[in-house]
Structure formats: structure tokens, C-alpha cells
Motif scaffolding. Structure first.
Motif, short mmCIF file in Angstrom:
data_model
loop_
_atom_site.label_atom_id
_atom_site.label_comp_id
_atom_site.label_asym_id
_atom_site.label_seq_id
_atom_site.Cartn_x
_atom_site.Cartn_y
_atom_site.Cartn_z
N ILE A 151 -49.22 -72.20 -37.99
CA ILE A 151 -49.12 -71.18 -36.94
C ILE A 151 -48.13 -70.10 -37.35
CG2 ILE A 151 -48.22 -70.78 -34.61
CD1 ILE A 151 -49.51 -73.46 -33.81
N ASN A 152 -46.96 -70.52 -37.85
CA ASN A 152 -45.93 -69.54 -38.19
C ASN A 152 -46.29 -68.72 -39.42
OD1 ASN A 152 -43.28 -69.67 -36.45
ND2 ASN A 152 -44.07 -71.76 -36.56
N LYS A 153 -47.01 -69.33 -40.36
CA LYS A 153 -47.40 -68.60 -41.56
C LYS A 153 -48.53 -67.62 -41.30
CE LYS A 153 -48.87 -69.25 -46.37
NZ LYS A 153 -49.20 -70.26 -47.43
N ALA A 154 -49.52 -68.05 -40.51
CA ALA A 154 -50.72 -67.23 -40.32
C ALA A 154 -50.65 -66.30 -39.11
CB ALA A 154 -51.95 -68.13 -40.20
N LEU A 155 -49.98 -66.73 -38.05
CA LEU A 155 -50.06 -66.01 -36.78
C LEU A 155 -48.77 -65.30 -36.36
CD1 LEU A 155 -51.94 -68.72 -34.67
CD2 LEU A 155 -52.92 -66.90 -36.09
N MET A 156 -47.62 -65.76 -36.85
CA MET A 156 -46.36 -65.30 -36.28
C MET A 156 -45.59 -64.25 -37.08
SD MET A 156 -46.57 -66.80 -33.49
CE MET A 156 -44.97 -66.42 -32.75
N PRO A 157 -45.96 -63.90 -38.32
CA PRO A 157 -45.19 -62.85 -38.98
C PRO A 157 -45.12 -61.58 -38.13
CG PRO A 157 -46.62 -63.92 -40.57
CD PRO A 157 -47.00 -64.47 -39.22
N GLY A 158 -43.91 -61.12 -37.89
CA GLY A 158 -43.71 -59.98 -37.00
C GLY A 158 -43.50 -60.36 -35.56
N TYR A 159 -43.87 -61.60 -35.20
CA TYR A 159 -43.69 -62.09 -33.83
C TYR A 159 -42.61 -63.16 -33.73
CZ TYR A 159 -48.17 -59.95 -32.42
OH TYR A 159 -49.19 -59.07 -32.13
N VAL A 181 -52.43 -69.91 -20.81
CA VAL A 181 -51.85 -68.97 -21.76
C VAL A 181 -52.08 -67.54 -21.30
CG1 VAL A 181 -53.93 -68.88 -23.19
CG2 VAL A 181 -51.70 -68.34 -24.21
N LEU A 182 -51.12 -66.67 -21.57
CA LEU A 182 -51.31 -65.24 -21.33
C LEU A 182 -52.43 -64.72 -22.21
CD1 LEU A 182 -47.61 -63.96 -21.35
CD2 LEU A 182 -49.06 -64.29 -19.35
N SER A 183 -53.17 -63.76 -21.72
CA SER A 183 -54.27 -63.19 -22.51
C SER A 183 -53.76 -62.09 -23.43
CB SER A 183 -55.36 -62.65 -21.56
OG SER A 183 -54.80 -61.77 -20.60
N ASN A 229 -53.59 -66.47 -29.71
CA ASN A 229 -53.87 -67.07 -31.02
C ASN A 229 -53.17 -68.42 -31.17
OD1 ASN A 229 -55.60 -65.11 -31.96
ND2 ASN A 229 -54.01 -63.94 -33.03
N ILE A 230 -51.94 -68.53 -30.65
CA ILE A 230 -51.25 -69.83 -30.70
C ILE A 230 -52.05 -70.86 -29.92
CG2 ILE A 230 -49.16 -71.08 -30.08
CD1 ILE A 230 -47.61 -68.45 -30.32
N ALA A 231 -52.51 -70.47 -28.73
CA ALA A 231 -53.25 -71.41 -27.88
C ALA A 231 -54.53 -71.88 -28.56
CB ALA A 231 -53.56 -70.76 -26.54
N ILE A 232 -55.25 -70.97 -29.21
CA ILE A 232 -56.49 -71.35 -29.89
C ILE A 232 -56.19 -72.33 -31.02
CG2 ILE A 232 -58.36 -70.47 -31.33
CD1 ILE A 232 -58.27 -67.90 -29.62
N ALA A 233 -55.09 -72.05 -31.77
CA ALA A 233 -54.71 -72.96 -32.85
C ALA A 233 -54.33 -74.33 -32.31
CB ALA A 233 -53.56 -72.36 -33.66
N VAL A 234 -53.58 -74.36 -31.23
CA VAL A 234 -53.16 -75.64 -30.62
C VAL A 234 -54.37 -76.38 -30.06
CG1 VAL A 234 -51.83 -76.66 -28.73
CG2 VAL A 234 -50.80 -74.89 -30.16
N GLN A 235 -55.27 -75.66 -29.41
CA GLN A 235 -56.49 -76.29 -28.88
C GLN A 235 -57.27 -76.99 -30.00
OE1 GLN A 235 -59.87 -73.74 -28.03
NE2 GLN A 235 -60.20 -74.76 -26.05
N SER A 236 -57.35 -76.34 -31.16
CA SER A 236 -58.11 -76.89 -32.28
C SER A 236 -57.49 -78.18 -32.80
CB SER A 236 -58.18 -75.86 -33.41
OG SER A 236 -58.76 -76.40 -34.57
#
Length: 543
Positions: free
Chosen positions: A318-326, A373-375, A381-388
């Protein structure tokens, strides 16, 4: 066509506002033009404000007693208070005010204004009263606890044992005790509202700028206060413009029509990193992204299930793919970079281990649940990753999206199963800031309604942990206090909490290199009084 029309209207408005002779593609040298999403900018009243966006505006309209510099947030510096004392008993703070300070109205600022401003916070009991209530202040005791022995002295008596340094940090970091012009505000009071209705769209401070115009979800303009007690600000105006689309902000920065842009998507921020005329300032905040579970749900009241969820999150991915900048990987409740913060425990996605734990808990085939999750990004994106990854363990989570009121509202009412969110305060440079928001839960009854404590929201309750937090706050030996906070983190981890930290927030701001002295603040209290602009982009290595 509709988008084109809106853009054209905006360009025309800005041209008129800045003067028809201004060359396009270059903002005026004495004005700062900031682009941002203003959807959450709902009020300018310091007592009622919520969200980082309004904090960055309010701190430039009002002055506080003390301030924290952006480059060293633990270094408390004078503001309206030239000095301060902590009593030997650690239950009294005395502030000695600057003399000769006037409000933007011309009224002199005195200790009476400071006392009235703090009393107003608790009597209104709006959003910014929460922190002060955690220190024991209430509308019933505030009038007797805050006093003005003379025109330039303010005394604050603490209602219960606290770390006075944390209280001072809160005075500096929150922006809520911006000192108001009592006389002006009371002239606009309606039905005993302490001027709240009027201050929603007006200001009455002593800061370097005064409010000129605010049109909701359009434009907010501040103008220089020529009589500012520190000397006039270097800019004549600061103009905040509302843009909902990140790509529009990117376009305006590329064209030179904005000086600063915030609330941008990571893809657009990354696209601007190679622009030689711009710089990207990434500021680490104390707020944490997390996955929360409600212990009122029978599944998550089971410690083994919570532990299984701990191993069904791909923190590194999650942190490598989704969080850079966040955000940046962080798995502790106390924010990174503090002496008391333990290294991350190193949790990773481990599906076989999670499945074994679920079987031991009585759920060999998993179970169905919901994930709120907030839309918005990066939450979705975090929620979708966690759901998976939950699905890999057999937990079938249906995602429910919505606005802040719909998602966090359900959490505040303790009517949710799972939730991807962000919180933790962390605005004060003190471990208690995050623990107060994320962990502490002194009363787990539904009727307690401790909605500002996310420990209460999740139903996570441990009397020993609460006691440890209370004791650590009062410990005067700094090394012992660090050890106490480390022990709290170890116990929190062992208990398998209902709130799992995933990432620590990073706020990225794009700034034109013509802008000098702009320092984004970890607490969102970005001061603009010393910001100025050069006529061209400074050359690397130049004079």
C-alpha cells in the motif's frame, strides 16, 4: 463547454481583480495567489473551525499567545505573549503580553481580550473546545480558571493535573486561541451567540492580514494590515482560489497563474516535479491513515479476529504503490520522529497466519462485513487494497462510500464494522497528542459519547492503558517519560487494538520558485507574514 465557460469566467474575474494591465501568466509581485480545494472551508470562526485548510487562513488573520516555527515545532516562541511562567506546582500558566498591540479595528489588545477569547471557546462548545475539554476545562469552570490580574497579564489555572508544556503546545499549534477583538465581536452578537454567526464570514483579529472578501467555494482574499505590531507583511494581498479538480491546479501552476497549490493528486504533483520553475514541499504531519474495527461487532470483539486482520493488510505494498505523496509507512500510534516513538513492529501481509487465526477464532470460512471509506483518494485506493487482501483470508468486506459526515458520522455513533480513515491529531509535538486522539478511552459507555476519542469510537477499552497514559502525561523526568510512552506502545500492540496504523500523512504543496519564505507547517499553521516574491525564478547557484 460548461467547464470551458467556468474557466473563462474565472480568468475574467481574476483579470479584473488584479487589474487589466497585468500580464497574463505571471502573478503580481506583491500578491500571493494560492489554489486549493475549499469544499471543507465552512467557517472562519476560530472556535468552530475544522480541517487544515481553515487553520492556514485563521493563523494569518489572528495572533496567538505563542507560536511553533515550521523548522522546529518543539521550540515555543513568543507571539502576543513576550514571556510566560509555569508555577512550581505546575498548575498555573502566566503569560506576559506585548504592549502597544492593536487589533485591525484600531482597538487596543489587552489581557481582557485574551481571557474573553478563551472563555468563548468553552461557552460555545464547538469543534475547537474538544482539546481544552480534554485538559479539564468546561463552560462551568472556565470563567474562574482564566483571569487577567492586569491589562498585560493572563493567568490560566489548570483544572486537573496535566503536563503544562503540552497545554502551551496546544496554545501554539491549534490556532483555536486566536485572540479576538472582544469589543468588535460583541457589536455583532446575535441572541447570545458570542458573535459566532458574524465571525463565520468575518474576522476580528490582530494578525498581519485582515479579511477582505470570502465567497464560499470561490475566492477568499486577505489584505495587509498596515498597523501590524510586528511590522507590515511583505505582501499586500493573499488570494485563495477554489479549484476542485487537481488537473486544473496543475495547469494553472504550469502556466504561472498560481503561486502555490495544495490538495493536489499525487499523479499531478509528480508531473510537476521536473518543472524547473516549481518546487514540491512535502511536510510530514502527525495524522495517521488507519484501518479501524468496531469492537461492538461480535467478530471484531474477538482478539484473534483482530490479529488476523493485522496480518491481512499489505502495509508495504500500500505504501509503495498508493501512498507516495500522501503518506509513509508507519505502524505505531505515536507519530514518527519523536524520542519516545518505538521502531515499527514490521507487520506484513501473511495470509496463512491470518487464516489459522480465523479458524482458531471459530471462523474457518471467514465472514461477511462492511468497510466504510471516504470516496476520495487515497482513502478509496487503500480500501480497495484492504478489501482484496481481506478476501484472501476469507473476510468478505463490502465497501460503503460516502462523505465525511456519512463515514465518520457512523464511526462517531459506533455504528460501523470496519473503516479506512485518517486521524490522530498529532498537531502538538508531544506523544500525548496522538494517544489522546487514537488510544485514550476513559469511559467506554455508549452514553459517554466521547466522539472525539477514536478509542471510544472503536470500543477499544483498557483501564490499565488509560492509567499508563495519565501517568506518562504527568511524569516530570524526561527519560522516565520517554520510557513510559514506549511501554504504552508495547502494551497497545500486545492488546491487538481495534485501530491499525498503516501510514503517516504527508502533505505535498507545489510552490513557484519566485515565492520566498514560504514554509509549510506540520501543524498547518503556515505563516505568510514574511513571504515575498522575486520577479523571476532564482537560478541555481546564482546570487
Amino acid at each position: 463547454m460548461k467547464t470551458s465557460s467556468r474557466m473563462g469566467a474565472w480568468l475574467l474575474t481574476l483579470l479584473i481583480m488584479l487589474g487589466g494591465g497585468q500580464a497574463w501568466g505571471k502573478t503580481p509581485p506583491d500578491q500571493l495567489i494560492i489554489g486549493m480545494n475549499m469544499n471543507n472551508l465552512l467557517t472562519l470562526d476560530p472556535a468552530a473551525m475544522t480541517g487544515n485548510e481553515v487553520v492556514g487562513i485563521v493563523v494569518n488573520l489572528y495572533d496567538s499567545l505563542v507560536e511553533l516555527p515550521a523548522d522546529n515545532p518543539s521550540d515555543v516562541r513568543p507571539a502576543l505573549a513576550r514571556s510566560w511562567d509555569i508555577s512550581p506546582s505546575r498548575d498555573m500558566l502566566t503569560f506576559h503580553l506585548q504592549q502597544g498591540v492593536t487589533f485591525q479595528s484600531g482597538n487596543p489588545l489587552s489581557a481582557e481580550d485574551v481571557v474573553w477569547s478563551m472563555r468563548r471557546l468553552l461557552h460555545l462548545n464547538l469543534a475547537q473546545a474538544s482539546v481544552w475539554k480534554s485538559y479539564g476545562f468546561t463552560k462551568n469552570n472556565i470563567d474562574s480558571l482564566v483571569s487577567a490580574p492586569d491589562a498585560f497579564t493572563v493567568q490560566i489555572r489548570l483544572p486537573k493535573p496535566n503536563d503544562p508544556q503540552l497545554v502551551i503546545y496546544s496554545l501554539a499549534a491549534l490556532g483555536s486561541l486566536g485572540v479576538l477583538d472582544k469589543q468588535t465581536v460583541l457589536q455583532h452578537e446575535q441572541n447570545g451567540d458570542w458573535g459566532n454567526h458574524w465571525l463565520t464570514t468575518h474576522s476580528a483579529g490582530s494578525g498581519p492580514f485582515s479579511l477582505d472578501v470570502w465567497q464560499a467555494k470561490d475566492v477568499l482574499r486577505m489584505v495587509r494590515n498596515p498597523n501590524y505590531w510586528r511590522g507590515p507583511a511583505k505582501l499586500s494581498r493573499v488570494i485563495f482560489r477554489h479549484f476542485q479538480e487537481s488537473q486544473t491546479l496543475r495547469l494553472m501552476m504550469e502556466k504561472g497563474d498560481l503561486d502555490v497549490a495544495s490538495n493536489m493528486a499525487v499523479a499531478d504533483i509528480n508531473a510537476l516535479r521536473s518543472n524547473p520553475a516549481l518546487t514540491v514541499d512535502a511536510v510530514q504531519k502527525g495524522t495517521l491513515y488507519y484501518v479501524a474495527m468496531s469492537m461492538k461487532s461480535p467478530e471484531f470483539s474477538n482478539r484473534l479476529v483482530r490479529e488476523a486482520v493485522r496480518y491481512l493488510i499489505d502495509y508495504q505494498g500500500i505504501n509503495k504503490a498508493l501512498m507516495p505523496g500522501y503518506g509513509e509507512l508507519h505502524q505505531r500510534p505515536i507519530k514518527a520522529g519523536m524520542p519516545s516513538t518505538l521502531p515499527d513492529p514490521g507487520y506484513r501481509l501473511d495470509v496463512p497466519r491470518a487464516r489459522k487465526l480465523l479458524a482458531e477464532a471459530g471462523y474457518p470460512d471467514g465472514f461477511d462485513t462492511t468497510l466504510r471509506v471516504l470516496s476520495d483518494q487515497p482513502f478509496m485506493n487503500i480500501a480497495i487494497a484492504v478489501q482484496s487482501t481481506l478476501m484472501q483470508g476469507g473476510i468478505r468486506a463490502k465497501i460503503i462510500t460516502g462523505t465525511g459526515n456519512q463515514i465518520y458520522g457512523a464511526m462517531r455513533e459506533r455504528r460501523f464494522d470496519m473503516l479506512v480513515g485518517r486521524g490522530g491529531s498529532g498537531v502538538e509535538p508531544h506523544p500525548h497528542s496522538n494517544l489522546r486522539s487514537l488510544v485514550y478511552n476513559p469511559d467506554n459507555r455508549d452514553e459517554a459519547k466521547l466522539t472525539n476519542f477514536q478509542g471510544w469510537r472503536t470500543g477499544f477499552y483498557d483501564p490499565q492503558l488509560n492509567q499508563m497514559i495519565n501517568q506518562a502525561l504527568l511524569e516530570q523526568n524526561s527519560q522516565k517519560q520517554i520510557a513510559d510512552y514506549q511501554a504504552i506502545q508495547r502494551r497497545y500492540d500486545q492488546l491487538v487494538p481495534a485501530l491499525i496504523p498503516v501510514s503517516q500523512m504527508v502533505d505535498s504543496v507545489v510552490v513557484s520558485k519566485t515565492v520566498q519564505g514560504y514554509q509549510p507547517h506540520p501543524s498547518a499553521t503556515t505563516f505568510l507574514r514574511d513571504v515575498y516574491k522575486t520577479e523571476s525564478v532564482p537560478q541555481e547557484g546564482g546570487l
